[in-house]
Design an enzyme around this catalytic site. Sequence first.
Site, short mmCIF file in Angstrom:
data_model
loop_
_atom_site.label_atom_id
_atom_site.label_comp_id
_atom_site.label_asym_id
_atom_site.label_seq_id
_atom_site.Cartn_x
_atom_site.Cartn_y
_atom_site.Cartn_z
N ARG A 93 36.56 50.19 37.92
CA ARG A 93 37.49 49.68 38.94
C ARG A 93 38.86 50.35 38.87
O ARG A 93 39.82 49.91 39.51
CB ARG A 93 37.64 48.17 38.78
CG ARG A 93 38.03 47.45 40.06
CD ARG A 93 37.99 45.93 39.94
NE ARG A 93 38.59 45.33 41.11
CZ ARG A 93 39.91 45.17 41.27
NH1 ARG A 93 40.74 45.53 40.30
NH2 ARG A 93 40.39 44.64 42.38
N HIS B 285 46.80 38.89 41.81
CA HIS B 285 47.14 40.25 42.22
C HIS B 285 45.85 40.99 42.60
O HIS B 285 44.84 40.91 41.89
CB HIS B 285 47.85 40.98 41.08
CG HIS B 285 48.64 42.18 41.49
ND1 HIS B 285 48.09 43.26 42.14
CD2 HIS B 285 49.97 42.45 41.35
CE1 HIS B 285 49.03 44.16 42.36
NE2 HIS B 285 50.18 43.69 41.90
N HIS B 286 45.90 41.71 43.73
CA HIS B 286 44.71 42.43 44.18
C HIS B 286 44.31 43.55 43.21
O HIS B 286 43.15 43.98 43.20
CB HIS B 286 44.96 43.02 45.57
CG HIS B 286 43.72 43.17 46.40
ND1 HIS B 286 42.44 43.24 45.86
CD2 HIS B 286 43.54 43.27 47.75
CE1 HIS B 286 41.56 43.39 46.83
NE2 HIS B 286 42.19 43.41 47.98
N ALA B 287 45.24 44.00 42.39
CA ALA B 287 44.89 45.00 41.37
C ALA B 287 43.95 44.41 40.33
O ALA B 287 43.14 45.14 39.74
CB ALA B 287 46.15 45.54 40.70
N ALA C 9 41.83 41.62 40.91
CA ALA C 9 40.63 41.00 41.44
C ALA C 9 40.46 41.31 42.92
O ALA C 9 41.43 41.61 43.64
CB ALA C 9 40.69 39.48 41.24
#
Length: 213
Positions: free
Chosen positions: A13, A189-191, A193
């Site tokens: 990811r 935070h989108h980083a 999940a």
Amino acid sequence: MNFHKLNMDTWERADIFRHFIDNMRCVMSMTADIDVTNLVKTVHERSLHFYPTMIWAVSAAVNCRQELRMGFDKDGNPGIWDFVSPYYAHFYPEDQRFVKLVTAYHPDFDTFYRQLMLDRERCRTLRGFEPRDLPPNTFDLSCLPWIHYRSFDMHVFDEGRYLAPVIMWGRYTEDSSGRFTLPLSLNIHHAAADGFHLCRFFSDVEHFITNIR
């Protein structure tokens, strides 16, 4: 407390993480009604307090997923804590103030519950923030027991690198069938999940609620 630094050359990811840290820092927020019927029943049968019991269920759900245990080490490297503990607010209705404190997470409910009650008693004369240094492996948690709300957002105004979950819930209500539901909110935070991970959190919480005995 151990921190496991991620290998950005092999982590599957890594490209998504870099994009949402370097190019478009953003936080996802979701509120869902979850079934707390079993929790309400257990609390009454065992003469427990609802708030500490719910804190454990949420903490167990956070700790069972790596994406919810992310953070940075002192050198700015992203990684995964082996466990994270709730940094929670305890409200005092007599003066309408609160204290913010940490209870170390433990996977055994009874062990965690006893420690939280001891921590709460230790801090009962404090208001504001507990003076001890905040451990780096924490996530933020609180509740609004006065209202069954529809949505809630909490934005952390740092430089946009706060990876830990921010969790809130409201008052539970009973429907015509005798089921109890509670609004639960997660900001992440989108980083750390994606939408899939965000949604999975709510079913994880219901799983741990169901398994408290």
